[in-house]
Design a protein around this motif. Structure first.
Motif, PDB file in Angstrom:
ATOM      1  N   PHE A  16      33.043   0.757  64.261  1.00  0.00           N
ATOM      2  CA  PHE A  16      34.332   0.931  63.607  1.00  0.00           C
ATOM      3  C   PHE A  16      34.107   1.497  62.204  1.00  0.00           C
ATOM      4  O   PHE A  16      33.509   0.848  61.342  1.00  0.00           O
ATOM      5  CB  PHE A  16      35.100  -0.384  63.516  1.00  0.00           C
ATOM      6  N   VAL A  17      34.595   2.705  61.990  1.00  0.00           N
ATOM      7  CA  VAL A  17      34.533   3.347  60.677  1.00  0.00           C
ATOM      8  C   VAL A  17      35.963   3.701  60.306  1.00  0.00           C
ATOM      9  O   VAL A  17      36.590   4.547  60.942  1.00  0.00           O
ATOM     10  CB  VAL A  17      33.663   4.612  60.701  1.00  0.00           C
ATOM     11  N   GLY A  22      37.167   1.638  52.888  1.00  0.00           N
ATOM     12  CA  GLY A  22      37.666   0.427  52.252  1.00  0.00           C
ATOM     13  C   GLY A  22      39.027  -0.019  52.697  1.00  0.00           C
ATOM     14  O   GLY A  22      39.525  -1.053  52.232  1.00  0.00           O
ATOM     15  N   LYS A  23      39.675   0.738  53.611  1.00  0.00           N
ATOM     16  CA  LYS A  23      41.024   0.389  54.054  1.00  0.00           C
ATOM     17  C   LYS A  23      41.099   0.425  55.579  1.00  0.00           C
ATOM     18  O   LYS A  23      40.452   1.236  56.224  1.00  0.00           O
ATOM     19  CB  LYS A  23      42.056   1.348  53.467  1.00  0.00           C
ATOM     20  N   MET A  51      41.703 -10.813  63.651  1.00  0.00           N
ATOM     21  CA  MET A  51      41.129  -9.509  63.339  1.00  0.00           C
ATOM     22  C   MET A  51      41.360  -9.142  61.879  1.00  0.00           C
ATOM     23  O   MET A  51      40.437  -8.713  61.168  1.00  0.00           O
ATOM     24  CB  MET A  51      41.727  -8.430  64.251  1.00  0.00           C
ATOM     25  N   CYS A  52      42.607  -9.308  61.427  1.00  0.00           N
ATOM     26  CA  CYS A  52      42.917  -8.980  60.034  1.00  0.00           C
ATOM     27  C   CYS A  52      42.128  -9.858  59.073  1.00  0.00           C
ATOM     28  O   CYS A  52      41.626  -9.381  58.045  1.00  0.00           O
ATOM     29  CB  CYS A  52      44.414  -9.143  59.779  1.00  0.00           C
ATOM     30  N   ASP A  61      40.732  -3.612  52.770  1.00  0.00           N
ATOM     31  CA  ASP A  61      42.149  -3.767  52.465  1.00  0.00           C
ATOM     32  C   ASP A  61      42.943  -3.416  53.720  1.00  0.00           C
ATOM     33  O   ASP A  61      42.860  -2.288  54.225  1.00  0.00           O
ATOM     34  CB  ASP A  61      42.526  -2.848  51.301  1.00  0.00           C
ATOM     35  N   VAL A  62      43.701  -4.373  54.247  1.00  0.00           N
ATOM     36  CA  VAL A  62      44.370  -4.209  55.536  1.00  0.00           C
ATOM     37  C   VAL A  62      45.857  -3.934  55.347  1.00  0.00           C
ATOM     38  O   VAL A  62      46.551  -4.664  54.640  1.00  0.00           O
ATOM     39  CB  VAL A  62      44.196  -5.472  56.410  1.00  0.00           C
TER      40      VAL A  62
END
Length: 480
Positions: A16-17, A22-23, A51-52, A61-62
């Protein structure tokens, strides 16, 4: 180890990229509000909450969007059946859903849009599709997506055209292809006037699939990281979302993440089961929300969960083992002394590997076993460290029994009062034991047991807990 995630679109686990360093941007298809929720509907909320939480723990940062579908054929059918406004039914069930999520410790998303609030965005998307030759308005108020115009249709669900059921969502006589699906539906005679909107194509309302494409674009832009939902939505809902979004020229989502179903006796739960499998109904049968959350979180999100009272009871018992250890440690060392622990390596590796909660919980239970052994042998340093680690890991999953989520029950909580009364009785029992009056001591214990309490005697004294939940809340009455 980098975080890896199973992508339904490629049928592979991939690194996962995030698109933006960062977001993380996530869109989850929420509930259609024709009926009250049950635990089958709430599973993806719990899964995505974890997950979050893990993304945030990893320093990302989600932005998390979870919609509600407040206008749809099923909602209008319920309106006719109950002779109530469709919007009243939607709002009532939206409130129930929010209350159940809160009870299960599912934190609110960043944004929670309603479909009815985004008709202008839907009109924009329809116009783009028509201009690009991927949609058509036959003149009867409907607008359809042309499946033939999009050669990649079926790529997500891996279905061949001959295996696809044709949608029953419009006038077949005006469709160019039976597989074409409605982007916009003309208002029908007898439908409430407030269930449709004036548009260039006539008065009508949105198609289900169009709603999510418009809302995800509104809040996350033309491209985002993860699109989620239940496996039952893969076809046709997500297939159609993907087709109309990509046909409009949007990059759309990088990962498709689907959680599996909760089944009752091997059959997918239906809305009609909401009255018996709601959080409230299960609570009346003695299951606490934290135990329901554990039950929904412990299996891997891609696996099917079977429901029965026996399975839920077994799951609740597993959680109580963790809870009992944390309570024992907190009573010995104090709450503050069991905070700030480190996550064990196996736990971290499990969640980095496609959010592998079964292995993560196995790691928690192993540390709990070691911690209990340390408590029993009075190895205080090891016991304190194990308790802090267990609380840290449960905290990531929002299952820490000492967190405010599970200890603050409102102004009518009688635990302090019960605690004081039970400890007075335990002191009487302890005095009887000192006087070698074991008959009286046993009678007091039996009376407390009949009242629904479990008494445990240990080197540090006696402690009480609720028999059903095995949840230690009382203080110790120290034994000699």
């Amino acid at each position: 180890m980098s975080l890896r995630l199973y992508d339904t679109g490629t049928r592979k686990v991939r690194d996962f990229v995030p698109r933006v360093p960062g977001k993380v941007s996530i869109y989850l298809c929420g509930l259609t509000l024709q009926g009250p929720p049950h635990i089958g509907h709430l599973r993806n909320g719990v899964n995505y909450d974890i997950m979050c939480s893990w993304f945030q723990h990893r320093g990302l940062d989600v932005t998390y969007v979870r919609n509600v579908t407040d206008i749809e054929d099923k909602v209008l059918a319920k309106s006719r059946e109950q002779d109530r406004p469709w919007w009243a039914i939607s709002f009532e069930n939206e409130r129930r859903l929010a209350a159940d999520y809160e009870a299960l410790g599912v934190r609110p998303p960043t944004y929670e849009p309603r479909a009815t609030g985004h008709v202008p965005e839907m009109m924009d998307l329809i116009a783009e599709l028509i201009n690009k030759g991927h949609a058509y308005a036959p003149g009867n108020g409907d607008v359809y997506f042309s499946v033939e115009s999009y050669p990649e249709y079926g790529a997500l669900s891996h279905r061949k055209p001959e295996d696809m059921l044709c949608p029953d969502d419009g006038d077949e006589s005006v469709k160019r292809d039976p597989r074409d699906f409605a982007l916009w539906k003309a208002a029908k005679p007898g439908e409430p006037a407030d269930s449709s909107w004036n548009t260039p194509y006539g008065r009508g309302r949105p198609g289900w699939h169009l709603e999510c494409s418009a809302m995800s674009r509104r809040y996350l832009g033309d491209a985002f990281d993860i699109h989620g939902g239940g496996t039952d939505l893969m076809f046709p809902h997500h297939e159609n979302e993907l087709a109309q979004s990509r046909a409009a020229g949007l990059d759309f989502t990088n990962f498709w993440v689907h959680n599996n179903m909760v089944n009752l006796s091997g059959t997918k739960m239906s809305k009609s089961l909401g009255n018996v499998l709601s959080v409230e109904a299960l609570g009346e049968r003695g299951f606490r929300p934290v135990e329901i959350r554990y039950y929904l979180a412990a299996p891997h999100y891609r696996s099917v969960i079977d429901y029965s009272d026996a399975i839920l009871t077994e799951s609740a018992t597993s959680y109580r083992r963790l809870e009992n250890f944390v309570s024992r440690a907190a009573e010995r060392f104090g709450h503050d002394a069991t905070e700030g622990g480190a996550l064990c390596a196996d736990f971290t590796a499990a969640l980095d590997d496609d959010f592998g909660t079964p292995a993560a919980f196995a790691a928690i239970h192993e540390v709990t076993r070691e911690g209990n052994a340390a408590l029993d042998s009075s190895d205080d340093a090891a016991a304190r460290g194990a308790a802090a680690s267990v609380r840290a890991m449960l905290g990531v999953l929002n299952l820490d029994p000492l967190s405010r989520q599970w200890t603050e029950t409102g102004g009518d909580d009688l635990t302090p009062v019960v605690d004081s009364l039970v400890n007075l009785v335990l002191e009487q029992r302890q005095q009887a034991r000192k006087n070698k009056d074991y008959a009286t001591a046993d009678a007091i214990r039996d009376q407390l047991s009949r009242a629904g309490l479990v008494i445990e005697d240990g080197p540090q004294g006696s402690r009480w807990s609720l028999a059903r939940a095995d949840h230690a809340t009382g203080a110790e009455a120290h034994a000699g």
